[in-house]
Design an enzyme around this catalytic site. Sequence first.
Site, PDB file in Angstrom:
ATOM      1  N   HIS A 414       0.816  -1.211   0.000  1.00 15.91           N
ATOM      2  CA  HIS A 414       0.000   0.000   0.000  1.00 15.91           C
ATOM      3  C   HIS A 414       0.851   1.263   0.000  1.00 15.91           C
ATOM      4  O   HIS A 414       0.506   2.252  -0.648  1.00 15.91           O
ATOM      5  CB  HIS A 414      -0.942  -0.005   1.204  1.00 15.91           C
ATOM      6  CG  HIS A 414      -2.121  -0.907   1.024  1.00 15.91           C
ATOM      7  ND1 HIS A 414      -2.756  -1.487   2.069  1.00 15.91           N
ATOM      8  CD2 HIS A 414      -2.758  -1.340  -0.081  1.00 15.91           C
ATOM      9  CE1 HIS A 414      -3.755  -2.231   1.622  1.00 15.91           C
ATOM     10  NE2 HIS A 414      -3.758  -2.155   0.320  1.00 15.91           N
ATOM     11  N   ARG A 520      18.292  14.361 -27.865  1.00 14.07           N
ATOM     12  CA  ARG A 520      18.729  12.994 -27.619  1.00 14.07           C
ATOM     13  C   ARG A 520      17.518  12.111 -27.308  1.00 14.07           C
ATOM     14  O   ARG A 520      16.755  12.403 -26.399  1.00 14.07           O
ATOM     15  CB  ARG A 520      19.702  12.936 -26.447  1.00 14.07           C
ATOM     16  CG  ARG A 520      20.880  13.883 -26.547  1.00 14.07           C
ATOM     17  CD  ARG A 520      21.749  13.762 -25.306  1.00 14.07           C
ATOM     18  NE  ARG A 520      22.767  14.806 -25.246  1.00 14.07           N
ATOM     19  CZ  ARG A 520      22.598  15.987 -24.665  1.00 14.07           C
ATOM     20  NH1 ARG A 520      21.439  16.265 -24.078  1.00 14.07           N
ATOM     21  NH2 ARG A 520      23.552  16.875 -24.658  1.00 14.07           N
ATOM     22  N   ARG A 568      18.010  13.214 -32.896  1.00 12.55           N
ATOM     23  CA  ARG A 568      19.030  12.205 -33.169  1.00 12.55           C
ATOM     24  C   ARG A 568      18.453  10.827 -32.855  1.00 12.55           C
ATOM     25  O   ARG A 568      17.975  10.583 -31.753  1.00 12.55           O
ATOM     26  CB  ARG A 568      20.280  12.450 -32.322  1.00 12.55           C
ATOM     27  CG  ARG A 568      21.431  11.521 -32.669  1.00 12.55           C
ATOM     28  CD  ARG A 568      22.651  11.812 -31.810  1.00 12.55           C
ATOM     29  NE  ARG A 568      22.442  11.413 -30.420  1.00 12.55           N
ATOM     30  CZ  ARG A 568      23.319  11.640 -29.442  1.00 12.55           C
ATOM     31  NH1 ARG A 568      24.444  12.284 -29.706  1.00 12.55           N
ATOM     32  NH2 ARG A 568      23.064  11.248 -28.222  1.00 12.55           N
ATOM     33  N   SER A 691      31.728  17.138 -31.346  1.00 14.54           N
ATOM     34  CA  SER A 691      33.116  17.475 -31.022  1.00 14.54           C
ATOM     35  C   SER A 691      33.750  16.504 -30.026  1.00 14.54           C
ATOM     36  O   SER A 691      34.970  16.302 -30.050  1.00 14.54           O
ATOM     37  CB  SER A 691      33.203  18.913 -30.500  1.00 14.54           C
ATOM     38  OG  SER A 691      32.386  19.077 -29.360  1.00 14.54           O
ATOM     39  N   ASP A 693      33.277  13.040 -29.659  1.00 10.52           N
ATOM     40  CA  ASP A 693      33.764  11.838 -30.337  1.00 10.52           C
ATOM     41  C   ASP A 693      34.796  12.180 -31.409  1.00 10.52           C
ATOM     42  O   ASP A 693      35.757  11.431 -31.621  1.00 10.52           O
ATOM     43  CB  ASP A 693      32.605  11.064 -30.963  1.00 10.52           C
ATOM     44  CG  ASP A 693      31.987  10.063 -29.988  1.00 10.52           C
ATOM     45  OD1 ASP A 693      32.707   9.612 -29.079  1.00 10.52           O
ATOM     46  OD2 ASP A 693      30.793   9.735 -30.130  1.00 10.52           O
ATOM     47  N   CYS A 742      27.453  20.553 -31.925  1.00 15.02           N
ATOM     48  CA  CYS A 742      26.774  20.402 -30.637  1.00 15.02           C
ATOM     49  C   CYS A 742      27.817  20.000 -29.593  1.00 15.02           C
ATOM     50  O   CYS A 742      28.620  19.107 -29.809  1.00 15.02           O
ATOM     51  CB  CYS A 742      25.649  19.373 -30.718  1.00 15.02           C
ATOM     52  SG  CYS A 742      26.114  17.773 -31.400  1.00 15.02           S
TER      53      CYS A 742
END
Length: 794
Positions: A414, A520, A568, A691, A693, A742
Amino acid sequence: MSKGSYSYIKWFDELGKEDIPLVGGKGANLGEMTNHGIPVPPGFCLVSKAYKDFVTLSNINKVIEDIVSKIDFENSEDLEEKTAKIRNLIIETDVPPQIERDILQAYAELAELVNLNEPEVAVRSSATAEDLPDASFAGQQDTYLHIKGKENLLKNIKKCWASLWTSRATYYRQIKGFDHMSVLLSVVVQKMVNASKSGVMFTVNPITNDRDEILINASWGLGEAVVSGIVTPDEFLVDKNTLSIKEKRIAKKTIMIVREASGIGTTKVNVKDILGPGAISEPSLTDDEVRKIANMGKKIENLYGFPQDIEWAIDRDTGELYILQSRPVTTLKPQEQEGPTILEGKSEPEVLVKGLAASPGIAVGKVKKIKSVNEIGRIEEGDVLVTTMTNPDMVPAMKKAVAVITDEGGRTCHAAIVSREFGIPCIVGTQNSTEILQDGMVVTVDATRGVVYKGDRLFQLQEQKTKATAQVSEMSERKMREIVEQWSPITGTKIYMNLGEPGLIDKYKDLPFDGIGLMRTEFIFTDMIGIHPMYLVKQNQGDILINRMAEGIAQVAQAIYPRPVVVRFSDFRTNEFRGLKGGDEVEPVENNPMIGWRGVSRYISPEYEEGFRLECRAICKVREEYGLTNTWVMLPFVRNLWELDKVKAIMASEGLTKGGTLKIWIMAEVPSVVMLAEEFAQKVDGVSIGSNDLTQLTLGVDRDSGILNRMGYFDEQDPAVLKAIEILIKATHKYGKTCSICGQAPSVYPGFAEFLVRKGIDSISVNPDTVGYTRRLVAAVEQRLLLERALSKD
């Protein structure tokens, strides 16, 4: 058997679901089920008018009103003290003769009906406002079991009436806006089932809202052990359509509730002492029993036409299944989880305890452990309440807490129901939270996944971490107003905003941004769906992903229309995808998922193509059904030209073709896209530079390596990275395409932002808290460029 004439009694077969004002939700439902052939133990209801006449004829109603008018509802000690006075007043007052006569006559008739002298009964309260579709009073009044004899029956009926005035019930009515004096109480008197096993069933999955699933909690003995939370029950997840058992979780059931040796009331005993040590870890239900209970749940749901919360028991002597009560599930909500999501930063969060996610959500706060209801006054706004068991008496404290964690209890106790209704993150059944967690310790409670982390782990993205409290992980409203009110110059370079959680768009929609440059979808997958796409495909439930993903995207696109939203597609890596429900069944284990099966390589593979098609259909639904043509798409982690052709063909077959109002962008994160920038630019509408990766793969630097970061290796301003960005900008502009970026670098490093503007970047997308700053920074750079050009002409 003919029944006598009564003023205050109604038998179950005289009642139906429309009789809530007369006998409350519990009594009305028992009558409805009895008249439709559901196996309900026989009994009768003392109508709500009996309570009203009791307080009026006894002249205690004015006294009660006076006490209530003086309660400080936010002072737990005052609340408990004054409600205790009311309860004692009711218990000490004699039942008027006319009401007593009806009760004892009905009890005698029940004895004749079941062929027992002074039968044992369950005495249950049934408030006339409880169990309504929009307000659950679950656990707000009391139940008394194995009651035998006239005097005990009268005494426990008064206890039920008194339970209308527990601190938790009184507080609940106050915050829900109910008139205290108009809420009456019926009492259910029902033949006691000598249960060998019992529990609770939801005819909908209360955590995911999946209406094609039934969740059953079970344990040994009487069901009070499950509903009160003193035992972590076995859990069975059943497919409602096929009655197949999808999941089992067999708990260690050390405690059970049985009848007192004296024959009156109940007591807690050790399972090993009654059933032997092996029973602690044995399943309390056979597979056949699980299916039988689930099938009965389907019948009851069909009877009411709405998902039900059902208490059931299996008789020790006959093996028959009995339904003890049923009420509508009141905590169903749209599949949208407010609040932030935990993301991996540069170190793995330290897991302190794990348990069952009873009420989804995420919050950060200081631990405050309490042992009993007497200590609830210690809980302050923003605390994380930690206790052995989730007790409904703790509702006033739960209302103040940002999250609740317990050692025991199941998803259907409960208190868990109340937590979900209040929107409080709640984790139950951790087994050792009161041992591991210490007072004053700051923890992050992820009740979407049932995990408690050490420290504040909310919204950790690369170097930046935005702290959160009370499920809101962003800047303060004051700071937001300051940003909006500050000068927001017009810039030639578009300033876009990054967004993950759709629920936050209303907070940010008035910021000075030109669109969403990176939405995202991972937040939608974890918070609104929670299930692996390919697992949904296997279960023929792909519409769940389509509808919920479309809902999240549409919420953002509609809020900022006609400004664009660049969505994306999912960019989970294998280790992250495995965290979704069913992920461990369909995801491989990779040694280096960062450069493994992700992005477009996933979409075009036979192992995930159908999942990607679901994502495409969600986008189509947003654009076509909702008419939100400001929704664009972006493909992450592109590696090769041929894979881009293949994924575009899949998208086209689902109705997503480049041209018109639909823009297709790709992420430039892999050096191969830089090397063939002109070729890629001709195939898409835009390129967005990732930027983080791109820096990682250009320099061969693990962006999560603390050692390399401290040594200065991870640097977006490295000449090699800047050269790659310059190549991308020139190539896209050569073919009239858009180039964006981004990431945090433009708003963190003024020199980097100036470099981008000087090279002609079309747009810069940053997190919400730097939108205003970035716009002013870019405006200053653009003005300086204009001045330089003017001076050069002179």
